[in-house]
Design an enzyme around this catalytic site. Structure first.
Site, PDB file in Angstrom:
ATOM      1  NE  ARG A  87      -4.343  -0.436   2.442  1.00 41.19           N
ATOM      2  CZ  ARG A  87      -5.199  -1.458   2.627  1.00 41.19           C
ATOM      3  NH1 ARG A  87      -4.795  -2.687   2.643  1.00 41.19           N
ATOM      4  NH2 ARG A  87      -6.483  -1.208   2.765  1.00 41.19           N
ATOM      5  NE  ARG A 126     -16.505  -4.344   2.970  1.00 37.25           N
ATOM      6  CZ  ARG A 126     -15.273  -4.149   2.529  1.00 37.25           C
ATOM      7  NH1 ARG A 126     -14.915  -4.561   1.332  1.00 37.25           N
ATOM      8  NH2 ARG A 126     -14.391  -3.511   3.276  1.00 37.25           N
ATOM      9  NE  ARG A 171     -11.114   1.172   5.082  1.00 41.62           N
ATOM     10  CZ  ARG A 171     -12.265   0.469   5.022  1.00 41.62           C
ATOM     11  NH1 ARG A 171     -13.343   0.912   5.627  1.00 41.62           N
ATOM     12  NH2 ARG A 171     -12.298  -0.648   4.370  1.00 41.62           N
TER      13      ARG A 171
END
Ligand code: AMP
Length: 215
Positions: A87, A126, A171
């Site tokens: 990342r 989700r 995020r």
């Protein structure tokens, strides 16, 4: 074959990684899953990791590189799928060096492209099965019977602590600041392929298969 699935949170990396595991016998290495496991350990380190994750920030390169190194040395497989790793550019360099050391190569990097508004909708609805890992969505993929997993029948359905709108914004910001430079990095190395992450799950899987068949 070793591959990276690259894309912002909610792009469908985990869902597609799980399919590749079933179909090709590859091993999924998800640093997010490893860290979620570490946070339940009750150690000081676990507590720190939990706070960082809940805010939606990235944990240090040192921690995640250590986790990946341990897994790569411990397992032999017909291939690894890196899901949510690397990342940062530091992690990408470290992965390259580690694979070199182990006499392995990185064969493909698949970018799963999605638009930001779709991500917010996807992530905030989700939930997953705590037993088998099947992923559901309140609107687009609810369970057939409320509260019961379609696949394994478990009633242990759960939502991630960081799947709320505020932490998702952080995020996304982390993704654009620290992870998106990896697209240029792997493009320059001739490894990057792109698929439309907003297509139906089957169509995304087919596009990934086409990309991997070219390798
Ligand atoms: P994920 O399940 O991949 O969405 O990851 C959940 C959270 O774990 C992220 O928001 C970060 O806080 C942390 N995390 C996962 N993978 C990494 C990584 N490669 N580097 C830094 N932090 C990570």
């Amino acid at each position: 074959m070793n591959i990276i699935l690259l894309g912002p949170p909610g792009a469908g990396k985990g869902t597609q990684a799980r399919r590749l595991v079933e179909q090709r016998g590859m091993i999924q290495l998800s640093t997010g899953d490893m860290l979620r496991e570490a946070r339940t350990s009750g150690t000081e380190m676990g507590k720190k990791v939990a706070e960082i994750m809940d805010r939606g920030e990235l944990v240090t390169d040192e921690i995640v590189i250590g986790l990946i190194e341990e897994k790569l040395r411990g397992e032999s497989a017909s291939g690894f799928i890196f899901d949510g790793f690397p990342r940062t550019l530091g992690q990408a360099d470290a992965l390259g060096a580690l694979l070199d050391k182990l006499g392995q190569s990185l064969d493909a990097v698949i970018e799963m492209q999605v638009d930001d508004e779709a991500l917010v909708r996807r992530i905030t609805g989700r939930f997953t099965c705590g037993n088998c890992g099947e992923v559901y969505h309140d609107e687009t993929k609810p369970t057939k019977v409320e509260g019961v997993c379609d696949v394994c029948g478990s009633t242990e359905l759960k939502r991630r602590a960081d799947d709320n709108e505020e932490s998702l914004r952080t995020r996304l910001l982390e993704y654009y600041k620290k992870t998106s430079p990896l697209l240029g990095y792997y493009y320059a190395k001739g490894k990057l392929d792109r698929v439309d992450g907003l297509a139906e799950i089957e169509d995304v899987a087919a596009a990934i298969k086409d990309a991997l068949d070219k390798v």
